[in-house]
Design an enzyme around this catalytic site. Structure first.
Site, short mmCIF file in Angstrom:
data_model
loop_
_atom_site.label_atom_id
_atom_site.label_comp_id
_atom_site.label_asym_id
_atom_site.label_seq_id
_atom_site.Cartn_x
_atom_site.Cartn_y
_atom_site.Cartn_z
N ARG A 297 -27.26 -21.02 50.99
CA ARG A 297 -28.55 -21.65 51.33
C ARG A 297 -29.27 -20.70 52.28
O ARG A 297 -28.76 -20.44 53.39
CB ARG A 297 -28.34 -23.02 51.98
N GLN B 102 -30.15 -29.09 42.86
CA GLN B 102 -30.92 -30.33 42.92
C GLN B 102 -31.44 -30.69 41.53
O GLN B 102 -31.35 -31.85 41.10
CB GLN B 102 -32.10 -30.15 43.90
N ASP C 14 -41.27 -35.05 47.54
CA ASP C 14 -40.40 -34.31 48.47
C ASP C 14 -41.14 -34.28 49.81
O ASP C 14 -42.33 -34.64 49.89
CB ASP C 14 -40.19 -32.88 47.90
N CYS D 96 -35.51 -35.82 46.49
CA CYS D 96 -34.29 -35.04 46.69
C CYS D 96 -33.57 -35.43 47.98
O CYS D 96 -32.38 -35.17 48.11
CB CYS D 96 -34.63 -33.55 46.71
N1 CP Z 1 -31.37 -32.48 48.79
C1 CP Z 1 -30.71 -31.62 49.57
O1 CP Z 1 -30.53 -30.45 49.24
O2 CP Z 1 -30.24 -32.18 50.72
P1 CP Z 1 -29.57 -31.40 51.94
O3 CP Z 1 -30.65 -30.59 52.59
O4 CP Z 1 -29.04 -32.49 52.85
O5 CP Z 1 -28.46 -30.54 51.41
N1 NVA Z 2 -38.45 -28.71 49.94
C1 NVA Z 2 -37.39 -29.13 50.83
C2 NVA Z 2 -36.20 -29.56 50.06
C3 NVA Z 2 -35.05 -30.09 50.90
C4 NVA Z 2 -33.86 -30.46 50.10
C5 NVA Z 2 -37.06 -27.97 51.75
O1 NVA Z 2 -37.01 -26.82 51.29
O2 NVA Z 2 -36.85 -28.21 52.94
#
Ligand code: CP
Ligand code: NVA
Length: 319
Positions: A107, A137, A228, A267
């Site tokens: 991530r 997701q 979102d 999400c």
């Molecule tokens: N939806 C999602 O990716 O959640 P987290 O940020 O909690 O991993």
């Molecule tokens: N668009 C959001 C999604 C979180 C799961 C972000 O990138 O923070």
């Protein structure tokens, strides 16, 4: 697996477009298969490392539990605790972790970082969210839509920001042949090259993609309304961004434009009172916690395919 020639990386959901429908059916099958959890251990003896540069609840916990259920060992590496980004490059980190791990999830902020990790790793790399894509997701989202497809009436609609989650929802919907209408504020439209990729796929599956700036147009006659957060992780400094979303809240008035029995999707994490009201997210139409659960099942399907394709195929044929 230590064979960079033949590994599959999952950086965006269209990396799996050839297998996507089967991947989802596989995930639905294992979700409903009590026996498999006891005797099916395709990741036995394997280690999956997950690097996080941003916070996470669902991604982290669903990867840790999913890997464990498949018989593997999950290792979570928080960016603040490792050398990456301080005294070691992404390329060197990838080379080192490839000597210990059978798969790496990452991530990160800029999408180019997960691309660099994948290019320098000899084991499969899974994008666990970048600024451009969130394929895990989308796998869970499309699984949730497929699970509800019999009662779903109407297109998939998106009301919100045009970034990572929408990008893979566009690609995933196109791969499976669902029509999608997305509404984003002017200036916050999705990435042009992602739209072009999704449109090319949609031509081959006979589905349609329509971009709008009016949330009411997107929601009208929808079978799904998806939103979102308005301000994503890493964008907290963009103070003016929130004001672009006037009229984009998914509330009962906007939801009343959708078809009866529409699915409300998010999400998560949700910022209640901003992009969605309690009345909508807590309504019987909401499938947000099914989406969260499906992260684990969908990722178990992806992990098995990427790390032990023979076992993925065997389970597919036997069950
Ligand atoms: N939806 C999602 O990716 O959640 P987290 O940020 O909690 O991993
Ligand atoms: N668009 C959001 C999604 C979180 C799961 C972000 O990138 O923070």
């Amino acid at each position: 697996m230590k064979d960079s020639e033949h590994k599959i990386d999952l950086l965006a959901i269209d990396d799996l477009s050839g297998n996507f429908s089967e991947l989802i059916e596989w995930a639905i099958r294992i979700k409903n298969d009590d026996e498999a959890l006891f005797d099916f251990k395709p990741l036995e003896g394997m280690t999956v490392g997950s690097i996080y540069e941003k916070p996470s609840t669902r991604t982290r916990v669903s990867f840790e539990t999913g890997v464990s259920r498949l018989g593997g060992q999950p290792i979570t590496l928080l960016a603040g605790d490792i050398q990456l980004g301080k005294s070691e490059s992404i390329a060197d980190t990838a080379a080192v972790l490839s000597r210990y791990m059978d798969c790496i999830t990452y991530r990160c902020f800029g999408h180019e970082d997960v691309v660099e990790l994948a290019n320098n790793s000899s084991v499969p790399v899974i994008n666990a969210l970048s600024d451009l894509h969130h394929p895990c997701q989308a796998a869970a989202d499309m699984m949730t839509i497929v699970e509800n497809s019999e009662k779903m009436d109407g297109h998939v609609s998106w009301v919100g920001d045009g970034n990572n989650v929408l990008h893979d929802l566009l690609l995933g919907s196109a791969i499976l042949g669902y029509d999608i209408k997305y509404a984003t504020p002017e200036g916050l439209e999705p990435n042009d090259s992602v739209i072009a990729r999704a449109k090319e796929i949609a031509v081959s599956t006979g589905s349609s993609i329509e971009g709008l700036n009016d949330p009411r147009e997107a929601a009208k006659g929808a079978g799904v309304i998806y939103t979102d957060v308005f301000v994503s992780m890493g964008e907290e400094h963009m103070e003016g961004k929130m004001s672009s979303f006037e009229g984009f809240q998914v509330n009962e008035e906007l939801a009343s434009l959708a078809n009866d029995g529409f699915l409300f999707m998010h999400c998560l994490p949700a910022h209640r009172g901003e992009e969605v009201t309690d009345a909508v997210i807590d309504s019987p139409n909401s499938v947000v916690f099914d989406q969260a659960e499906n992260r684990m099942w969908a990722q178990m399907s992806i992990l098995t395919l990427l790390c032990n394709e023979t076992a993925w195929q065997t389970y597919w044929e036997l069950r």
